[in-house]
Enzyme design. Structure first.
Site, PDB file in Angstrom:
ATOM      1  CG  HIS A  94      -2.124   1.151   1.135  1.00 18.60           C
ATOM      2  ND1 HIS A  94      -1.886   2.275   1.399  1.00 18.60           N
ATOM      3  CD2 HIS A  94      -3.381   1.048   0.578  1.00 18.60           C
ATOM      4  CE1 HIS A  94      -2.777   3.041   1.239  1.00 18.60           C
ATOM      5  NE2 HIS A  94      -3.804   2.102   0.754  1.00 18.60           N
ATOM      6  CD  GLU A 166      -5.008   1.507  -2.944  1.00 17.54           C
ATOM      7  OE1 GLU A 166      -6.132   1.837  -2.694  1.00 17.54           O
ATOM      8  OE2 GLU A 166      -4.126   1.314  -2.319  1.00 17.54           O
TER       9      GLU A 166
END
EC number: 5.3.1.1
Length: 249
Positions: A94, A166
């Site tokens: 992430h 993302e």
């Protein structure tokens, strides 16, 4: 066979036992698209609570895992510990960990490999910064991140991976990639899978989108041919998460 739609909810460092119980209770009682795979990632301290509360349609993921077996690694969680508590998924890569905790591509790749070796499924997060996008380097960045994982993970193991694109500039900012921007990058990832892993991987591996996904934009994004679902941040803490799960209904 069409790829099964996938929606992940990353709670990040949010929630209490009471609020997470409320979120999961609402999910359990909601009418959710039965053709969508749903995974939630609460903070580590609430993983067991979430797993105990979640019904059969909702799986539970760790937000992080270490790349080494049990040992002298203060503050980390091992694959073995997650498996011991019947946690079946983990996030890796992430952007908040890449940026704030300086996790590089190789470390993310080793985590991904360790998780797969230990029997976990992985939501592998990749994405570019605003500066990289403005410099026209988006595809270079995401393929570099994927190349690092391909050095560790064999072609046969990629069926344990969901790729989450993302864009860093869209995470928690209220900005969102246009449907055209998202589709362009997802198609490039699909092309990379075809060329670097296998045509079968390109056909079967799910590529999901994350970055300010809401109940207002999820349906347009879900209609794109290479968008196979979402990794949702802040909205996963709200009732609107159900609308995002049902984006294809």
């Amino acid at each position: 066979m069409p790829r099964k739609f996938f929606v992940g909810g990353n709670f990040k460092m949010n929630g209490t036992a009471k609020s997470i119980t409320h979120i999961i209770t609402n999910l359990n009682s909601a009418k959710l698209d039965p053709s969508t795979e749903i995974v939630i990632a609460p903070p580590a301290i609430y993983l067991v609570l979430a797993r105990q509360l979640a019904n059969g349609q909702v799986a539970v993921s760790a937000q992080n895992v270490f790349d080494k077996p049990n040992g002298a690694f203060t503050g980390e969680l091992s694959v073995e510990q997650l498996r011991d508590e019947k946690i079946t998924w983990t996030l890796a890569g992430h952007s908040e960990r890449r940026v704030l905790l300086r996790e590089d591509d190789e470390f993310v790749a080793r985590k991904t490999k360790a998780a797969i070796n230990g029997g976990l499924n992985v939501i592998l997060c990749i994405g570019e910064s605003l500066e990289e996008r403005e410099a026209g380097k988006t595809i270079d960045v995401v393929t570099r991140q994927l190349d690092a994982v391909a050095e560790e993970v064999s072609p046969a193991e990629w069926n344990k991976v969901v790729i989450a694109y993302e864009p860093i500039w869209a995470i928690g900012t209220g900005k969102v990639a246009t449907t055209e921007q998202a589709q362009e990058v997802h198609a490039s990832i699909r092309k990379w899978l075809n060329e670097k892993i296998s045509p079968e991987a390109a056909e079967n591996i799910r590529v999901i989108y994350g970055g300010s996904v809401t109940e207002n934009n999820c349906r347009d994004l879900a209609a794109q041919p290479d968008v196979d679902g979402f990794l949702v941040g802040g909205a996963s803490l709200k009732p609107a998460f159900v609308d995002i799960i049902n984006a294809r209904l």
